[in-house]
Design a protein around this motif. Structure first.
Motif, PDB file in Angstrom:
ATOM      1  N   ASN A  26       0.830  -1.211   0.000  1.00  0.00           N
ATOM      2  CA  ASN A  26       0.000   0.000   0.000  1.00  0.00           C
ATOM      3  C   ASN A  26       0.864   1.260   0.000  1.00  0.00           C
ATOM      4  O   ASN A  26       0.564   2.229  -0.698  1.00  0.00           O
ATOM      5  CB  ASN A  26      -0.920   0.026   1.222  1.00  0.00           C
ATOM      6  CG  ASN A  26      -2.127  -0.878   1.045  1.00  0.00           C
ATOM      7  OD1 ASN A  26      -2.435  -1.323  -0.058  1.00  0.00           O
ATOM      8  ND2 ASN A  26      -2.811  -1.153   2.145  1.00  0.00           N
ATOM      9  N   SER A  27       1.915   1.235   0.806  1.00  0.00           N
ATOM     10  CA  SER A  27       2.794   2.404   0.871  1.00  0.00           C
ATOM     11  C   SER A  27       3.504   2.634  -0.463  1.00  0.00           C
ATOM     12  O   SER A  27       3.683   3.771  -0.888  1.00  0.00           O
ATOM     13  CB  SER A  27       3.821   2.246   1.987  1.00  0.00           C
ATOM     14  OG  SER A  27       3.164   2.253   3.247  1.00  0.00           O
ATOM     15  N   SER A  32       5.208   6.524  -2.009  1.00  0.00           N
ATOM     16  CA  SER A  32       6.071   6.965  -0.914  1.00  0.00           C
ATOM     17  C   SER A  32       7.525   6.961  -1.370  1.00  0.00           C
ATOM     18  O   SER A  32       7.899   6.233  -2.288  1.00  0.00           O
ATOM     19  CB  SER A  32       5.926   6.013   0.272  1.00  0.00           C
ATOM     20  OG  SER A  32       4.565   5.841   0.590  1.00  0.00           O
ATOM     21  N   ILE A  35       9.676   4.641   3.950  1.00  0.00           N
ATOM     22  CA  ILE A  35       8.784   3.809   4.763  1.00  0.00           C
ATOM     23  C   ILE A  35       9.544   3.330   5.996  1.00  0.00           C
ATOM     24  O   ILE A  35      10.649   2.811   5.879  1.00  0.00           O
ATOM     25  CB  ILE A  35       8.275   2.572   3.976  1.00  0.00           C
ATOM     26  CG1 ILE A  35       7.696   2.973   2.617  1.00  0.00           C
ATOM     27  CG2 ILE A  35       7.240   1.807   4.792  1.00  0.00           C
ATOM     28  CD1 ILE A  35       7.301   1.788   1.742  1.00  0.00           C
ATOM     29  N   ILE A  49       3.655   1.091  10.748  1.00  0.00           N
ATOM     30  CA  ILE A  49       4.291   1.494   9.504  1.00  0.00           C
ATOM     31  C   ILE A  49       3.962   2.956   9.247  1.00  0.00           C
ATOM     32  O   ILE A  49       2.839   3.394   9.491  1.00  0.00           O
ATOM     33  CB  ILE A  49       3.839   0.579   8.336  1.00  0.00           C
ATOM     34  CG1 ILE A  49       4.550   0.943   7.028  1.00  0.00           C
ATOM     35  CG2 ILE A  49       2.339   0.617   8.134  1.00  0.00           C
ATOM     36  CD1 ILE A  49       4.415  -0.140   5.959  1.00  0.00           C
ATOM     37  N   ASP A  51       4.578   6.051   6.298  1.00  0.00           N
ATOM     38  CA  ASP A  51       5.122   6.415   4.992  1.00  0.00           C
ATOM     39  C   ASP A  51       4.913   7.902   4.721  1.00  0.00           C
ATOM     40  O   ASP A  51       4.191   8.580   5.446  1.00  0.00           O
ATOM     41  CB  ASP A  51       4.524   5.532   3.875  1.00  0.00           C
ATOM     42  CG  ASP A  51       3.044   5.803   3.596  1.00  0.00           C
ATOM     43  OD1 ASP A  51       2.635   6.985   3.537  1.00  0.00           O
ATOM     44  OD2 ASP A  51       2.293   4.820   3.410  1.00  0.00           O
ATOM     45  N   ASP A  52       5.592   8.386   3.681  1.00  0.00           N
ATOM     46  CA  ASP A  52       5.442   9.795   3.293  1.00  0.00           C
ATOM     47  C   ASP A  52       4.707   9.893   1.960  1.00  0.00           C
ATOM     48  O   ASP A  52       4.974  10.771   1.144  1.00  0.00           O
ATOM     49  CB  ASP A  52       6.822  10.470   3.211  1.00  0.00           C
ATOM     50  CG  ASP A  52       7.675   9.872   2.095  1.00  0.00           C
ATOM     51  OD1 ASP A  52       7.251   8.859   1.491  1.00  0.00           O
ATOM     52  OD2 ASP A  52       8.742  10.430   1.808  1.00  0.00           O
ATOM     53  N   GLY A  53       3.812   8.963   1.733  1.00  0.00           N
ATOM     54  CA  GLY A  53       3.080   8.901   0.462  1.00  0.00           C
ATOM     55  C   GLY A  53       1.958   9.920   0.369  1.00  0.00           C
ATOM     56  O   GLY A  53       1.862  10.831   1.190  1.00  0.00           O
ATOM     57  N   SER A 105      -3.750   9.698   8.674  1.00  0.00           N
ATOM     58  CA  SER A 105      -3.292  10.035   7.336  1.00  0.00           C
ATOM     59  C   SER A 105      -3.489  11.509   7.046  1.00  0.00           C
ATOM     60  O   SER A 105      -4.378  12.154   7.603  1.00  0.00           O
ATOM     61  CB  SER A 105      -4.045   9.181   6.304  1.00  0.00           C
ATOM     62  OG  SER A 105      -3.351   9.184   5.074  1.00  0.00           O
ATOM     63  N   GLY A 134       1.306  11.938   4.707  1.00  0.00           N
ATOM     64  CA  GLY A 134       1.594  10.517   4.572  1.00  0.00           C
ATOM     65  C   GLY A 134       0.626   9.716   5.420  1.00  0.00           C
ATOM     66  O   GLY A 134      -0.391  10.250   5.887  1.00  0.00           O
ATOM     67  N   THR A 135       0.959   8.463   5.615  1.00  0.00           N
ATOM     68  CA  THR A 135       0.045   7.570   6.330  1.00  0.00           C
ATOM     69  C   THR A 135       0.802   6.773   7.383  1.00  0.00           C
ATOM     70  O   THR A 135       1.915   6.326   7.150  1.00  0.00           O
ATOM     71  CB  THR A 135      -0.632   6.599   5.331  1.00  0.00           C
ATOM     72  OG1 THR A 135      -1.299   7.365   4.335  1.00  0.00           O
ATOM     73  CG2 THR A 135      -1.634   5.691   6.033  1.00  0.00           C
ATOM     74  N   GLN A 136       0.155   6.651   8.534  1.00  0.00           N
ATOM     75  CA  GLN A 136       0.720   5.869   9.628  1.00  0.00           C
ATOM     76  C   GLN A 136      -0.322   4.851  10.042  1.00  0.00           C
ATOM     77  O   GLN A 136      -1.466   5.216  10.304  1.00  0.00           O
ATOM     78  CB  GLN A 136       0.930   6.794  10.816  1.00  0.00           C
ATOM     79  CG  GLN A 136       2.350   6.993  11.256  1.00  0.00           C
ATOM     80  CD  GLN A 136       2.363   7.828  12.507  1.00  0.00           C
ATOM     81  OE1 GLN A 136       1.982   8.986  12.467  1.00  0.00           O
ATOM     82  NE2 GLN A 136       2.762   7.223  13.602  1.00  0.00           N
TER      83      GLN A 136
END
Ligand code: ADP
Ligand code: MG
Length: 322
Positions: A26-27, A32, A35, A49, A51-53, A105, A134-136
């Motif tokens: 997904n990341s 991203s 990660i 996890i 990411d900087d996506g 996110s 991004g998303t955590q």
């Protein structure tokens, strides 16, 4: 429906490593460049996890954890494109059904992020939260409501080994991605972004091994094969140093495995295995994807052609490098 969901979850999510595979993919899909993965107790206590996506807008957050809700345009033959590795909108829904799940996110356009918690399928309200773009995702107590599955997990160190293997596959497939992995607070991998696969290989296998790798490259009939194989004097007693990627995705393939063994036949000491990091790139219409998407096996339209391509490329190389 809760029971149905739990069963569905069990098909996608077998162990902590399956969670990591889905989250890493997904990341990657979210474009991203970095990660970071934190694990506690083999993933049974914590999987985190970050990411900087591209992130998820607040109003789409509930959709992300809803079964069959995928934002990714997908056709059957899209499955092997790097951009769309997702498992048909099932992963987050399944994981959040059997764990204490939290997602945060933020998109680049938004000034504030949002957070959604799901406890064994029970969703909280969405709340605004300050966070970087991004998303955590945080998963605690995986399989808390499926005790049998939780009970059948192996020791933390074994489960972490599986996680580490999933991480390695992504790390070798995407050297340009900055990656880190920690276990119980200890750094296991800290991988800077690089354009050179060999730099990344050095971090995993050491420079002594990497100095004995031979680059290979071949192109034929729309198929490109490239990568590195071990000089016959370099060989390992396990298959742990054999990786094959198809269009950016880790795969296992018996026929290509066979070609590899054939190429090295008579060159290795008995009981040893070839070292190989191989990348295949080909149009997706040459691949049948009727195999279960969480499995790493594929079916090629022209298996024989690939077998010969790999075998002849390696044989030619070994003759040259004698
Ligand atoms: P799929 O990947 O097949 O779409 P998932 O359950 O893995 O299904 O993810 C559901 C959706 O959540 C994705 O389609 C995507 O829109 C969103 N999503 C999940 N993880 C991320 C992430 N790390 N960054 C941005 N969006 C994400
Ligand atoms: Mg996915």
């Amino acid at each position: 429906p809760a029971v149905v969901n739990k069963i569905a979850a069990g098909e996608v999510i077998e162990r902590p490593a399956s969670v990591i595979k889905e989250l890493l993919e997904n990341s990657l899909d979210a474009l991203s460049t970095r990660i970071d993965v934190d694990i506690e107790e083999g993933g049974t206590e914590l999987i985190r996890i970050a990411d900087d996506g591209e992130g998820i807008p607040a109003d789409e957050l509930p959709l992300a954890v809803t079964s069959h809700a995928t934002s990714k345009l997908r056709q059957a033959d899209d499955l092997f494109c790097v951009q769309t590795m997702g498992f048909r909108g099932e992963a987050l829904a399944s994981i959040s059904e059997v764990s204490h799940f939290k997602i945060r996110s933020r998109t680049a356009e938004d000034h504030v992020g949002s957070e959604l918690a799901v406890t064994c399928g029970e969703r909280s309200d969405i709340r605004p939260i300050g966070c970087a773009p991004g998303t955590q995702i945080e998963i605690r107590q995986l399989f808390c409501n499926t005790p049998v599955r939780r009970k059948f997990l192996k020791r933390a160190s074994t489960e972490f080994g599986y996680i580490s293997e999933q991480f390695t596959r992504i790390a070798l497939a995407c050297p340009r991605m900055q990656l880190s992995l920690t276990h119980n607070g200890k750094s296991v991998h800290r991988l800077p972004a690089t354009n050179e696969l060999t730099e990344r290989l050095t971090l995993f296998y050491g420079s002594q091994t990497v100095e004995q790798l031979i680059p290979i490259e071949a192109e034929h009939g729309g198929v490109r094969l490239w990568g590195y194989v071990g000089h016959p004097s370099l060989n390992k007693s396990t298959r742990k140093s054999q990786y094959l990627f198809l269009n950016g995705r880790y795969i296992q393939d018996r026929s290509l495995q066979h070609a590899l063994n054939e190429a090295y036949r008579g060159l290795l000491m008995t009981g040893r295995h070839p070292v190989a990091f191989l990348f295949l790139e080909m149009p997706s219409d040459q691949i049948d994807v009727n195999v279960h998407p969480t499995k790493s096996e594929v079916r090629f339209r022209d298996q024989q052609f690939l077998f010969r391509l790999l075998l002849s490329t390696l044989r030619t190389k070994f003759l040259q490098s004698d």
